[in-house]
Design an enzyme around this catalytic site. Structure first.
Site, PDB file in Angstrom:
ATOM      1  N   ARG A  81       3.515  13.597   6.072  1.00  0.00           N
ATOM      2  CA  ARG A  81       2.519  14.392   6.806  1.00  0.00           C
ATOM      3  C   ARG A  81       3.104  14.912   8.120  1.00  0.00           C
ATOM      4  O   ARG A  81       2.799  16.026   8.547  1.00  0.00           O
ATOM      5  CB  ARG A  81       1.279  13.534   7.071  1.00  0.00           C
ATOM      6  CG  ARG A  81       0.097  14.309   7.622  1.00  0.00           C
ATOM      7  CD  ARG A  81      -1.138  13.430   7.701  1.00  0.00           C
ATOM      8  NE  ARG A  81      -1.509  12.868   6.408  1.00  0.00           N
ATOM      9  CZ  ARG A  81      -2.532  12.038   6.216  1.00  0.00           C
ATOM     10  NH1 ARG A  81      -3.277  11.660   7.234  1.00  0.00           N
ATOM     11  NH2 ARG A  81      -2.809  11.582   5.018  1.00  0.00           N
ATOM     12  N   ARG A 134       3.410   9.355  -0.529  1.00  0.00           N
ATOM     13  CA  ARG A 134       3.261   8.002   0.028  1.00  0.00           C
ATOM     14  C   ARG A 134       1.947   7.355  -0.403  1.00  0.00           C
ATOM     15  O   ARG A 134       1.743   6.163  -0.175  1.00  0.00           O
ATOM     16  CB  ARG A 134       3.332   8.055   1.562  1.00  0.00           C
ATOM     17  CG  ARG A 134       4.741   8.286   2.084  1.00  0.00           C
ATOM     18  CD  ARG A 134       4.755   8.227   3.593  1.00  0.00           C
ATOM     19  NE  ARG A 134       6.117   8.132   4.114  1.00  0.00           N
ATOM     20  CZ  ARG A 134       6.418   8.114   5.419  1.00  0.00           C
ATOM     21  NH1 ARG A 134       5.436   8.206   6.309  1.00  0.00           N
ATOM     22  NH2 ARG A 134       7.669   8.024   5.819  1.00  0.00           N
ATOM     23  N   HIS A 163     -12.028   1.838  -2.360  1.00  0.00           N
ATOM     24  CA  HIS A 163     -12.788   1.880  -3.606  1.00  0.00           C
ATOM     25  C   HIS A 163     -13.134   0.452  -4.038  1.00  0.00           C
ATOM     26  O   HIS A 163     -12.651  -0.523  -3.474  1.00  0.00           O
ATOM     27  CB  HIS A 163     -11.981   2.594  -4.688  1.00  0.00           C
ATOM     28  CG  HIS A 163     -11.857   4.063  -4.460  1.00  0.00           C
ATOM     29  ND1 HIS A 163     -10.756   4.632  -3.861  1.00  0.00           N
ATOM     30  CD2 HIS A 163     -12.701   5.089  -4.743  1.00  0.00           C
ATOM     31  CE1 HIS A 163     -10.933   5.944  -3.778  1.00  0.00           C
ATOM     32  NE2 HIS A 163     -12.099   6.245  -4.311  1.00  0.00           N
ATOM     33  N   TRP A 178     -20.973  -5.376  -3.441  1.00  0.00           N
ATOM     34  CA  TRP A 178     -21.958  -4.328  -3.151  1.00  0.00           C
ATOM     35  C   TRP A 178     -22.753  -3.941  -4.392  1.00  0.00           C
ATOM     36  O   TRP A 178     -22.209  -3.862  -5.495  1.00  0.00           O
ATOM     37  CB  TRP A 178     -21.245  -3.090  -2.631  1.00  0.00           C
ATOM     38  CG  TRP A 178     -20.894  -3.150  -1.176  1.00  0.00           C
ATOM     39  CD1 TRP A 178     -20.734  -4.261  -0.403  1.00  0.00           C
ATOM     40  CD2 TRP A 178     -20.669  -2.033  -0.305  1.00  0.00           C
ATOM     41  NE1 TRP A 178     -20.406  -3.924   0.879  1.00  0.00           N
ATOM     42  CE2 TRP A 178     -20.362  -2.558   0.967  1.00  0.00           C
ATOM     43  CE3 TRP A 178     -20.687  -0.658  -0.480  1.00  0.00           C
ATOM     44  CZ2 TRP A 178     -20.085  -1.745   2.070  1.00  0.00           C
ATOM     45  CZ3 TRP A 178     -20.404   0.156   0.613  1.00  0.00           C
ATOM     46  CH2 TRP A 178     -20.113  -0.381   1.871  1.00  0.00           C
ATOM     47  N   LYS A 192     -13.012  19.301  -5.079  1.00  0.00           N
ATOM     48  CA  LYS A 192     -12.173  19.142  -6.270  1.00  0.00           C
ATOM     49  C   LYS A 192     -12.538  20.174  -7.349  1.00  0.00           C
ATOM     50  O   LYS A 192     -11.657  20.704  -8.033  1.00  0.00           O
ATOM     51  CB  LYS A 192     -12.294  17.716  -6.815  1.00  0.00           C
ATOM     52  CG  LYS A 192     -11.583  16.681  -5.958  1.00  0.00           C
ATOM     53  CD  LYS A 192     -10.086  16.942  -5.914  1.00  0.00           C
ATOM     54  CE  LYS A 192      -9.317  15.893  -5.146  1.00  0.00           C
ATOM     55  NZ  LYS A 192      -7.866  16.162  -5.129  1.00  0.00           N
ATOM     56  N   GLY A 221      -7.594  15.867  -9.814  1.00  0.00           N
ATOM     57  CA  GLY A 221      -8.948  15.775  -9.288  1.00  0.00           C
ATOM     58  C   GLY A 221      -9.489  14.363  -9.357  1.00  0.00           C
ATOM     59  O   GLY A 221      -8.791  13.396  -9.092  1.00  0.00           O
ATOM     60  N   SER A 222     -10.748  14.250  -9.750  1.00  0.00           N
ATOM     61  CA  SER A 222     -11.429  12.959  -9.790  1.00  0.00           C
ATOM     62  C   SER A 222     -12.594  13.061 -10.757  1.00  0.00           C
ATOM     63  O   SER A 222     -13.182  14.129 -10.939  1.00  0.00           O
ATOM     64  CB  SER A 222     -11.936  12.616  -8.389  1.00  0.00           C
ATOM     65  OG  SER A 222     -12.953  11.647  -8.446  1.00  0.00           O
ATOM     66  N   SER A 223     -12.956  11.939 -11.338  1.00  0.00           N
ATOM     67  CA  SER A 223     -14.083  11.948 -12.291  1.00  0.00           C
ATOM     68  C   SER A 223     -15.411  12.242 -11.609  1.00  0.00           C
ATOM     69  O   SER A 223     -16.403  12.547 -12.282  1.00  0.00           O
ATOM     70  CB  SER A 223     -14.163  10.611 -13.021  1.00  0.00           C
ATOM     71  OG  SER A 223     -14.292   9.544 -12.096  1.00  0.00           O
ATOM     72  N   CYS A 224     -15.456  12.200 -10.269  1.00  0.00           N
ATOM     73  CA  CYS A 224     -16.714  12.471  -9.567  1.00  0.00           C
ATOM     74  C   CYS A 224     -17.091  13.956  -9.614  1.00  0.00           C
ATOM     75  O   CYS A 224     -18.169  14.336  -9.160  1.00  0.00           O
ATOM     76  CB  CYS A 224     -16.645  11.998  -8.131  1.00  0.00           C
ATOM     77  SG  CYS A 224     -15.585  12.999  -7.083  1.00  0.00           S
ATOM     78  N   GLY A 249       0.708   9.684  -5.652  1.00  0.00           N
ATOM     79  CA  GLY A 249       1.987  10.340  -5.421  1.00  0.00           C
ATOM     80  C   GLY A 249       3.168   9.403  -5.580  1.00  0.00           C
ATOM     81  O   GLY A 249       4.193   9.760  -6.182  1.00  0.00           O
ATOM     82  N   LEU A 278      -8.968   4.902 -10.194  1.00  0.00           N
ATOM     83  CA  LEU A 278      -7.578   4.444 -10.179  1.00  0.00           C
ATOM     84  C   LEU A 278      -7.400   3.216  -9.296  1.00  0.00           C
ATOM     85  O   LEU A 278      -8.151   3.000  -8.345  1.00  0.00           O
ATOM     86  CB  LEU A 278      -6.669   5.559  -9.662  1.00  0.00           C
ATOM     87  CG  LEU A 278      -6.640   6.843 -10.475  1.00  0.00           C
ATOM     88  CD1 LEU A 278      -5.929   7.938  -9.697  1.00  0.00           C
ATOM     89  CD2 LEU A 278      -5.977   6.620 -11.834  1.00  0.00           C
ATOM     90  N   TYR A 304     -16.778  15.832  -1.563  1.00  0.00           N
ATOM     91  CA  TYR A 304     -15.465  15.617  -2.183  1.00  0.00           C
ATOM     92  C   TYR A 304     -15.435  16.243  -3.574  1.00  0.00           C
ATOM     93  O   TYR A 304     -14.468  16.911  -3.949  1.00  0.00           O
ATOM     94  CB  TYR A 304     -15.183  14.116  -2.258  1.00  0.00           C
ATOM     95  CG  TYR A 304     -13.856  13.770  -2.886  1.00  0.00           C
ATOM     96  CD1 TYR A 304     -12.660  14.031  -2.222  1.00  0.00           C
ATOM     97  CD2 TYR A 304     -13.795  13.150  -4.135  1.00  0.00           C
ATOM     98  CE1 TYR A 304     -11.441  13.695  -2.789  1.00  0.00           C
ATOM     99  CE2 TYR A 304     -12.580  12.809  -4.711  1.00  0.00           C
ATOM    100  CZ  TYR A 304     -11.407  13.082  -4.030  1.00  0.00           C
ATOM    101  OH  TYR A 304     -10.200  12.752  -4.603  1.00  0.00           O
TER     102      TYR A 304
END
Length: 318
Positions: A43, A19, A186, A209, A147, A113-116, A23, A173, A143
């Site tokens: 969930r 959802r 984000h 910001w 990851k 994962g994530s680029s972080c 995904g 993303l 986080y």
């Protein structure tokens, strides 16, 4: 073993977090490609934090392939405030799913994962080999550590048990089913909402910001889903893969593009009291390009699609 290395249109594919933004994009892409045996659970139906529930579910379903797109996610603000939640919940989700997949005999899996995960100040563009070569960005360190643990967990099952558990690291993303909450979202969805609301109010300006100077790379989520299915179908069984466009823009340029798409004619005001985060995050996508895949959605086109999704969500929620 329940899973072979060959994926067919009838293969049972379990998409976690179906959802969410990633995904749901995976479900769309798989359905478009003609896959008919997709497994999803909400969930409420399956708590991924519950080890016994996850292991029992996987033992019963025995999917041929699993996409781990479920995660606790958020922007700089959310990552910085809910540090324990981000670390604990993401560790549990990935550990329950990866170990449960192994116990159920699932041979193939993709962890997202994530680029972080990469060091805050590593060379640009960021190569996969830069993982664990320096300190992380402090605001989202919990986080990122979760990851990284997921990547290493997948690698370790491959090394110890001969599994084919691969990891893909998407850049920033955006797209359908994104989170537009101004305090927890984000940067891109937040800018879309801010510009749209400023336009409706007839404001002369809108606040962004930070300083506007950090550079970011943005990938339309359906492009990520396309890359993930491409890797699955190709039988890729190698190391960590970056997924991105290979190009970036400043936050100022991003805000200006959003204004153009939204049709807001005001001016940008930067709130320097807010954090900038990492100065630059551009992925080196040569590994994925070498496998034959490249992103196809331009930033402006993607923002138009994201805006349409946001406006649809606004209309249905009112």
């Amino acid at each position: 073993m329940s899973s072979s290395s060959t994926i067919t249109k009838q293969s049972k594919i379990y998409i976690t977090g179906h959802r969410g933004m990633v995904g749901s994009a995976l479900v769309r892409r798989l359905q478009k490609a003609g896959y008919t045996n997709l497994v999803t659970r909400t969930r409420a139906e399956l708590d991924l934090l519950n080890q016994q529930a996850v292991h029992s579910f996987l033992a019963e379903e025995k999917p041929d392939y699993i996409y781990i797109a479920a995660a606790k996610v958020g922007g700089i603000n959310a990552n910085n405030i809910y540090r324990a939640d981000f670390l604990y919940q993401n560790l549990l989700i990935e550990a329950n799913l990866i170990h449960g997949a192994h116990l159920a005999g699932v041979q193939r899996l993709m962890f997202l994962g994530s680029s972080c995960i990469y060091p805050r100040d590593c060379p640009q563009p960021i190569k996969e080999e830069y993982l664990l070569t320096g300190p992380l960005e402090q605001t989202n360190e919990p986080y990122a550590i979760a990851k990284i643990a997921g990547i290493k967990l997948a690698e370790s099952y491959n090394q110890q048990y001969g599994r084919q558990y691969i990891s893909a690291m998407p850049t920033n993303l955006y797209g359908p089913n994104d989170n537009y909450d101004l305090s927890n979202s984000h940067v891109l969805p937040a800018l879309i909402r801010k510009a749209h609301e400023a336009k409706l109010r007839g404001d002369a300006e809108y606040v962004v910001w930070g300083s506007g100077t950090p550079m970011r790379e943005f990938l339309y989520v359906d492009d990520l889903a396309d890359a993930c299915v491409y890797l699955m179908e190709s039988g890729y069984d190698g190391p960590l893969v970056n997924v991105g466009t290979g190009t970036d823009v400043t936050i100022r340029e991003l805000a200006e593009t959003v204004m153009k798409v939204v049709g807001f004619a005001g001016r940008i005001v930067f709130d320097a009291s807010k954090p900038d985060g990492t100065p630059r995050k551009l992925m080196d996508v040569s590994r994925l390009a070498g496998l034959g895949w490249r992103a196809s959605t331009s930033l402006e086109e993607g923002i138009r699609l994201a805006l349409a999704d946001f406006l649809t969500k606004q209309a249905t929620s009112n």
